[in-house]
Design a protein around this motif. Structure first.
Motif, short mmCIF file in Angstrom:
data_model
loop_
_atom_site.label_atom_id
_atom_site.label_comp_id
_atom_site.label_asym_id
_atom_site.label_seq_id
_atom_site.Cartn_x
_atom_site.Cartn_y
_atom_site.Cartn_z
N ASN A 238 -9.14 4.82 -21.80
CA ASN A 238 -8.02 3.87 -21.78
C ASN A 238 -6.66 4.57 -21.84
N GLY A 239 -6.59 5.73 -22.47
CA GLY A 239 -5.33 6.48 -22.49
C GLY A 239 -4.94 6.92 -21.09
N ALA A 240 -5.92 7.40 -20.34
CA ALA A 240 -5.70 7.80 -18.94
C ALA A 240 -5.31 6.59 -18.09
N LEU A 241 -5.95 5.44 -18.40
CA LEU A 241 -5.66 4.20 -17.66
C LEU A 241 -4.19 3.79 -17.86
N LEU A 242 -3.70 3.85 -19.07
CA LEU A 242 -2.31 3.48 -19.35
C LEU A 242 -1.32 4.43 -18.68
N LYS A 243 -1.62 5.74 -18.71
CA LYS A 243 -0.75 6.72 -18.04
C LYS A 243 -0.72 6.48 -16.53
N ALA A 244 -1.92 6.24 -15.97
CA ALA A 244 -2.00 5.99 -14.52
C ALA A 244 -1.21 4.75 -14.14
N ARG A 245 -1.27 3.74 -15.01
CA ARG A 245 -0.53 2.50 -14.74
C ARG A 245 0.97 2.76 -14.73
N SER B 231 5.99 3.52 -11.37
CA SER B 231 7.11 4.35 -10.90
C SER B 231 7.04 4.55 -9.39
N ARG B 232 5.82 4.57 -8.83
CA ARG B 232 5.67 4.74 -7.39
C ARG B 232 5.87 3.43 -6.63
N TYR B 233 5.42 2.33 -7.24
CA TYR B 233 5.56 1.00 -6.64
C TYR B 233 6.30 0.11 -7.64
N PRO B 234 7.63 0.20 -7.72
CA PRO B 234 8.39 -0.53 -8.75
C PRO B 234 8.15 -2.04 -8.74
N GLN B 235 7.88 -2.61 -7.56
CA GLN B 235 7.71 -4.06 -7.47
C GLN B 235 6.44 -4.55 -8.15
N LEU B 236 5.49 -3.64 -8.45
CA LEU B 236 4.22 -4.05 -9.04
C LEU B 236 4.38 -4.65 -10.43
N SER B 237 5.33 -4.14 -11.20
CA SER B 237 5.54 -4.67 -12.55
C SER B 237 6.02 -6.12 -12.50
N ARG B 238 6.58 -6.51 -11.35
CA ARG B 238 7.09 -7.88 -11.19
C ARG B 238 6.03 -8.81 -10.61
N CYS C 21 13.27 5.95 15.44
CA CYS C 21 11.98 5.24 15.42
C CYS C 21 11.20 5.58 14.16
N SER C 22 11.23 6.84 13.76
CA SER C 22 10.54 7.25 12.53
C SER C 22 11.14 6.54 11.33
N GLU C 23 12.46 6.37 11.33
CA GLU C 23 13.12 5.65 10.24
C GLU C 23 12.70 4.18 10.22
N VAL C 24 12.59 3.57 11.39
CA VAL C 24 12.12 2.18 11.49
C VAL C 24 10.73 2.04 10.87
N LEU C 25 9.85 2.99 11.19
CA LEU C 25 8.48 2.95 10.67
C LEU C 25 8.45 3.23 9.17
N GLN C 26 9.29 4.16 8.71
CA GLN C 26 9.35 4.47 7.29
C GLN C 26 9.77 3.26 6.47
N ARG C 27 10.68 2.47 7.02
CA ARG C 27 11.20 1.30 6.30
C ARG C 27 10.11 0.27 6.02
N SER C 28 9.03 0.30 6.81
CA SER C 28 7.96 -0.69 6.63
C SER C 28 6.93 -0.26 5.60
N LEU C 29 7.06 0.97 5.07
CA LEU C 29 6.09 1.43 4.07
C LEU C 29 6.38 0.78 2.73
N GLU C 30 5.32 0.29 2.06
CA GLU C 30 5.53 -0.47 0.83
C GLU C 30 6.06 0.37 -0.32
N GLU C 31 5.77 1.70 -0.31
CA GLU C 31 6.19 2.51 -1.44
C GLU C 31 7.60 3.07 -1.27
N ARG C 32 8.24 2.74 -0.16
CA ARG C 32 9.60 3.28 0.04
C ARG C 32 10.60 2.15 0.22
N GLU C 33 11.63 2.14 -0.60
CA GLU C 33 12.70 1.17 -0.45
C GLU C 33 13.63 1.62 0.68
#
Length: 525
Positions: free
Chosen positions: A94-101, A106-113, A481-493
């Motif tokens: 469970n300690g590892a689980l909490l750290k992973a969470r 931090s990688r997907y900020p929207q997840l906490s919401r 075009c690469s920037e357009v594609l990058q913008r659609s990635l969920e982990e990048r704002e």
């Protein structure tokens, strides 16, 4: 280099007029001169092994995700996953689980919401847990997958229901991938999926369904900065609903759904008091039934529209929405969002190409024409090339609103375009004495996303300055075009560099080409 890329490289190097003996001498020379150290061979083998290993891991986790996502809604409840994982190995990790969470948030900020795991975020979560636990990471992930697989069971009937629903959701994505830049096939696929599910699993209720997306409100800003435009609906409702606009100051629950980011279910509309009826001719006694409005999220879990369903056309006492139906409608929202943003991405790539050609044509009078294609999947895994822009030597452009598809077997003289797509490398060709340069636009994995087919007429090559400008345009177009594609990635704002980029996605795509051109000039100054 892959085999296709190596062949294409050699083909470009030797040209069309070279003799067979010369080709043989070149082959002998390369065989004799090409050397690879043992260290290089080892690194190459390790790279291939790693890629295969990661592909197998992805496949394993995706199968687990699908098993857990029995209702095909496209996401998993984070707290539900955490609750089950907290019993892994008797709760000793469970300690590892909490750290992973924490790392996951931090990688997907929207997840906490929102508390929802996409397939990619789910795999990341398992990998983070495995990295925090002691022991071999690969073995730990396999054990986690086995544990999570045995913790969820599915009845035969539910499995059949899930399988059918996944097929209908996949039809929505296929409609997006094969429609060029047209949204209409996607709208039809969504309405069809809802109708098919109601027939198969919804006790044949009569429903009305409608999709609305947020737009900037330029005409009447006093009614709100944005409004909802109804872009699709069931056929019977089209005369009353299609293309209608809902403002914040009008009756309805849709803006509450948008603001809260959560579905709103009204089991009895006649008792609610804040329902907007588009069909004003509907008698009061027929304004009975259930209403369900769900938010549409983008990859960053921002609401961009709504899916609405009601049973006002069904006057039976069974006209309520059950839990399994509501969960499936969430899956439809997810599938529509992916399809919608796939087409938006293609439209944005198209806008980048338009601006790139606007910049190039006045600077390269030696060009005869430029035809722009987007790669689209075809039947039986044979892709097609969708012609989207035709540009003549004056710079005049025709943007093809209706898809024009090229298939390999029907366009033998355009074989160089398919060579370019297969190898994802520049391809040179001569067709009836007219010289062509086919240049690929890459996606983030370096597969071919689109092609510029550049005709230079009778010239075998462009004048030096024009060649330099062409290379600059292609470099900036690829970066945009690469920037357009990058913008659609969920982990990048999304990030903006220029003040003018703080606009809608389509306007942003129009600016991107010039942003990279400006950055290039700044770096060279």
């Amino acid at each position: 280099l892959t085999l296709q890329q190596f062949v294409q490289l050699m083909d470009n190097f030797v040209g069309e007029d070279i003799s067979l003996p010369t080709v043989r001498r070149l082959t002998t020379f390369i065989k004799g001169e090409y050397k690879q150290t043992e260290e290089e061979k080892t690194k190459q083998r390790e790279k291939v092994h790693h890629m295969n290993h990661m592909a197998q891991r992805k496949q394993l986790v995706e199968a687990l995700f699908e098993k857990w996502d029995s209702s095909a809604c496209g996401s998993l409840d984070l707290e539900e996953v955490v609750t089950v994982l907290s019993t892994f190995k008797g709760g000793t990790g469970n300690g590892a689980l909490l750290k992973a969470r924490e790392h996951l948030f931090s990688r997907y900020p929207q997840l906490s919401r929102v508390g929802k795991l996409s397939p990619k975020a789910f795999q990341t979560f398992l990998e983070l847990i495995a990295s925090e636990l002691t022991g071999n990471e690969d073995e730990t992930i396999v054990n986690l997958v086995k544990f999570l697989t045995t913790s969820v069971e599915q009845s035969h009937n539910k499995s059949l229901q899930s399988s059918a629903r996944r097929k209908w959701l996949q039809d929505i994505q296929e409609a997006a991938e094969t429609s060029g830049t047209s949204m209409e096939p996607v709208y039809k696929a969504v309405i069809k999926a809802l109708s098919q599910d109601m027939e198969a699993h919804g006790d044949n209720k009569r429903i009305s369904a409608y999709l609305a997306v947020l737009e900037e409100n330029w005409l009447s800003p006093e009614q709100g900065q944005v409004h909802l435009r109804y872009v699709a609906c069931t056929a019977d409702d089209a005369p009353y609903v299609l293309n209608q606009v809902l403002h914040r100051d009008m009756k309805g629950v849709s803006f509450a759904v948008i603001d809260q980011g959560k579905p709103i279910y009204v089991p009895r509309v006649q008792l609610h008091g804040n329902i907007h009826f588009w069909n004003s001719d509907r008698p009061e006694e027929e304004r009975k039934g259930s209403l369900l409005v769900l938010p549409l999220y983008d990859a960053h879990w921002r609401v961009f529209g709504i899916l609405g369903l009601d049973t006002l056309r069904d006057q039976s006492h069974k006209s309520i929405f059950l839990t399994h139906e509501i969960t499936f409608y969430e899956g439809v929202c997810h599938a529509f969002s992916r399809a919608y943003h796939h087409i938006c991405m293609r439209e944005n790539v198209l806008q980048v190409a338009v601006k790139a050609l606007d910049w190039l044509c006045p600077r390269t009078p030696s060009l005869d024409a430029v035809t722009t294609y987007l790669v689209t999947p075809g039947k039986d895994k044979n892709y097609a090339l969708c012609k989207v822009i035709t540009t003549d030597n004056t710079g005049h452009k025709e943007i093809h609103s209706s898809p024009v598809f090229l298939l390999r077997e029907e366009n033998l003289l355009r074989g160089y375009l398919f060579k370019c797509t297969d190898s994802s490398e520049v391809t040179l060709a001569s067709v009836y004495g007219e010289y062509h340069i086919a240049v690929p636009l890459h996606d983030l994995s370096r597969k071919t996303l689109g092609i510029f087919d550049i005709s230079i007429g009778q010239h075998k090559k462009l004048p030096p300055q024009e060649q330099k400008d062409l290379q600059k345009m292609l470099k900036m177009a690829q970066a945009a075009c690469s920037e357009v594609l990058q913008r659609s990635l969920e982990e990048r704002e999304p990030t903006q560099v220029l003040e003018a980029e703080h606009v809608s996605d389509v306007r942003h795509a129009e600016i991107l080409f010039y942003r990279f051109m400006l950055q290039e000039l700044r770096e060279c100054a």
